[in-house]
Design an enzyme around this catalytic site. Sequence first.
Site, PDB file in Angstrom:
ATOM      1  N   ASP A  95       0.823  -1.210   0.000  1.00 43.09           N
ATOM      2  CA  ASP A  95       0.000   0.000   0.000  1.00 43.09           C
ATOM      3  C   ASP A  95       0.861   1.265   0.000  1.00 43.09           C
ATOM      4  O   ASP A  95       0.439   2.305  -0.500  1.00 43.09           O
ATOM      5  CB  ASP A  95      -0.944   0.021   1.206  1.00 43.09           C
ATOM      6  CG  ASP A  95      -2.240  -0.738   0.900  1.00 43.09           C
ATOM      7  OD1 ASP A  95      -2.662  -0.732  -0.263  1.00 43.09           O
ATOM      8  OD2 ASP A  95      -2.808  -1.336   1.826  1.00 43.09           O
ATOM      9  N   GLU A 101      -6.328  -9.148  16.308  1.00 46.15           N
ATOM     10  CA  GLU A 101      -5.002  -8.528  16.298  1.00 46.15           C
ATOM     11  C   GLU A 101      -5.037  -7.023  16.038  1.00 46.15           C
ATOM     12  O   GLU A 101      -4.055  -6.328  16.313  1.00 46.15           O
ATOM     13  CB  GLU A 101      -4.064  -9.246  15.331  1.00 46.15           C
ATOM     14  CG  GLU A 101      -4.564  -9.315  13.912  1.00 46.15           C
ATOM     15  CD  GLU A 101      -3.654 -10.163  13.020  1.00 46.15           C
ATOM     16  OE1 GLU A 101      -2.808 -10.878  13.556  1.00 46.15           O
ATOM     17  OE2 GLU A 101      -3.812 -10.067  11.795  1.00 46.15           O
ATOM     18  N   CYS A 108      16.739  -6.383 -11.649  1.00 51.25           N
ATOM     19  CA  CYS A 108      17.295  -7.084 -10.488  1.00 51.25           C
ATOM     20  C   CYS A 108      17.637  -8.530 -10.875  1.00 51.25           C
ATOM     21  O   CYS A 108      18.583  -8.741 -11.621  1.00 51.25           O
ATOM     22  CB  CYS A 108      16.350  -6.980  -9.303  1.00 51.25           C
ATOM     23  SG  CYS A 108      17.250  -7.107  -7.741  1.00 51.25           S
ATOM     24  N   GLN A 146      20.488 -10.054 -13.574  1.00 53.36           N
ATOM     25  CA  GLN A 146      21.436 -11.135 -13.277  1.00 53.36           C
ATOM     26  C   GLN A 146      21.294 -12.272 -14.293  1.00 53.36           C
ATOM     27  O   GLN A 146      22.290 -12.828 -14.765  1.00 53.36           O
ATOM     28  CB  GLN A 146      21.191 -11.641 -11.839  1.00 53.36           C
ATOM     29  CG  GLN A 146      21.421 -10.550 -10.785  1.00 53.36           C
ATOM     30  CD  GLN A 146      21.062 -10.986  -9.362  1.00 53.36           C
ATOM     31  OE1 GLN A 146      20.565 -12.090  -9.144  1.00 53.36           O
ATOM     32  NE2 GLN A 146      21.310 -10.118  -8.386  1.00 53.36           N
ATOM     33  N   HIS A 170      15.415  -1.388  -8.659  1.00 47.81           N
ATOM     34  CA  HIS A 170      13.986  -1.499  -8.991  1.00 47.81           C
ATOM     35  C   HIS A 170      13.420  -0.136  -9.393  1.00 47.81           C
ATOM     36  O   HIS A 170      12.834   0.565  -8.555  1.00 47.81           O
ATOM     37  CB  HIS A 170      13.218  -2.045  -7.785  1.00 47.81           C
ATOM     38  CG  HIS A 170      13.496  -3.483  -7.515  1.00 47.81           C
ATOM     39  ND1 HIS A 170      12.828  -4.508  -8.154  1.00 47.81           N
ATOM     40  CD2 HIS A 170      14.398  -4.070  -6.699  1.00 47.81           C
ATOM     41  CE1 HIS A 170      13.299  -5.665  -7.729  1.00 47.81           C
ATOM     42  NE2 HIS A 170      14.248  -5.432  -6.848  1.00 47.81           N
ATOM     43  N   GLU A 189      10.850   0.542 -10.977  1.00 51.80           N
ATOM     44  CA  GLU A 189       9.381   0.583 -10.923  1.00 51.80           C
ATOM     45  C   GLU A 189       8.871   1.218  -9.626  1.00 51.80           C
ATOM     46  O   GLU A 189       7.758   1.735  -9.576  1.00 51.80           O
ATOM     47  CB  GLU A 189       8.798  -0.834 -11.087  1.00 51.80           C
ATOM     48  CG  GLU A 189       9.007  -1.817  -9.937  1.00 51.80           C
ATOM     49  CD  GLU A 189      10.320  -2.580  -9.981  1.00 51.80           C
ATOM     50  OE1 GLU A 189      11.273  -2.089 -10.630  1.00 51.80           O
ATOM     51  OE2 GLU A 189      10.411  -3.662  -9.363  1.00 51.80           O
TER      52      GLU A 189
END
Length: 544
Positions: free
Chosen positions: A71, A148, A382, A386, A516, A518
């Site tokens: 979020d 919770e 990422c 690789q 990253h 994005e």
Amino acid sequence: MARFIFITGGVVSSLGKGLMAASLAALLQERGFKVRIRKFDPYLNVDPGTMSPYQHGEVYVTDDGAETDLDLGHYERFSGVPSRRSDNITSGRIYQNIIAKERRGDYLGATVQVIPHVTDAIKTFARDDTDDLDFVLCEIGGTVGDIESLPFIEAIRQLKNDLGRGKVVFVHLTLVPYIAAAGELKTKPTQHSVRDLTSFGIQPDVLVCRTEHPLPDGERSKIALFCNVPKEAVIPALDAKSIYDVPLHYHAEGLDKAVLSAFGLNIETPLDLNRWKEISNRLANPEGEVTIGVVGKYVGLPDAYKSLHEALVHGGIANRVKVNIVWLDAEMFEGNNPEAAEALSSLHAILVPGGFGERGSEGKIAAVKFAREHKVPFFGICLGMQMACIEGARNTAGLKNASSSEFGPSEEPVIGLITEWERDGEREERAADGDLGGTMRLGAYPAVLKAGSQITEIYNSREITERHRHRYEVNIHYKEALEKGGLVFSGMSPDGLLPEIVERPDHPWFIGVQFHPELKSKPFDPHPLFSSFVAAALKQSRLV
Ligand code: GLN
């Protein structure tokens, strides 16, 4: 002093509380207010960093290196305000801190209890570093009535008293389900949910009602009457075509006015929604379309790649095209699957995103090979970068056994574990057998770009900062061999030791990045790499 807007959810989860918080923040910003959005997560994990993407969706990383709830990505995309570690807290972290204090003897012999110790910690978290803000929006994860989330509900109840009149507004998001057999919308679940909330001492000021059908006036009045709120504060929220239409919808339904009026503030402050209208318009009226394949591991759950999905949409906004995303399971490219080549050949671009673990890696490497050989635009992020380096090592640099030490011991660890690196002049460390939580290279790191490279042209800058989340790195010892195979190391960490970006000049668009991008893309400020990648896909679509 800042005013606080607490956002709770009722009836069921997944109603779009995060999106509502982000949209409300955007509307308040357009009225000239300074805002920040925070998230309370009631679960016992210290952060979502070690949770499976299937459990929790994407882990969103902040500049200051926190692994947070997805979020926070919505918050940042909608408000443009960079999220920080201090914007997301879980019950796990609160208990971890309290228990550490208890063991140190900081409580001087007192009995440590949920009230006041846990609730005080929640209140401190909500108020921390908010002095220069007009509004702090705090979303409480889960649904009212969950065991919770009780300490959080209790803490926000107390805060209203602590802060005094006009400083706190409660917004409650509920569901008004449609019963097809009766042809009716039902308000009872909303009434029950508000009753639950009031039983904890919280009377909501604004009710946001998610519905699949327009809420008739009579039902709106009924909710207002039974739930003790003004009718104008019952805000219907229908499904939107695009998430970027949501702020406009909420404004049309009066959400920002209802919140301001609950604070007793002027509801006539002018606001300019032109940038949201422009985004909405571009999304609704694209001038073309492209099809981009994402070859990953968690493709069954699009939330696992939330920011990536949004960044591709933003690339479409920048180019005024619709981006069709085809989610492809990397494992389908392993072995000689005839459907695999067919799936790839209809794509205008291929993206291999971030990920963890060996499963599917050979499929990702096969997808990179296809993109390289067929000159299809390729973007590796990422783990994707690789895999592009392993593919290059194996097929263009003659290192047949190239692999990553993430997948087990390797004769040619083109991707390896780096145990020490520098950040802001300080050494940071990780151990091969260290904890999995919070021990990666996390958060914003600078990179220096090579003059004359494609990446420098895309960023229009030689120095950039991007967010990282990984344990392994491209092994600098293989730089020469990989460059002989045609990969150029066009971005490096400032000390020259950690490869940040690779590209292939002999290819129309082939770029791998260790970070990253994005995470920082926004609808009104698309990330240059995604704008450029979608532009390359558009070019490709005209060729095929
Ligand atoms: N698994 C890889 C690493 O840890 C890549 C991580 C990622 O893609 N976020 O280095």
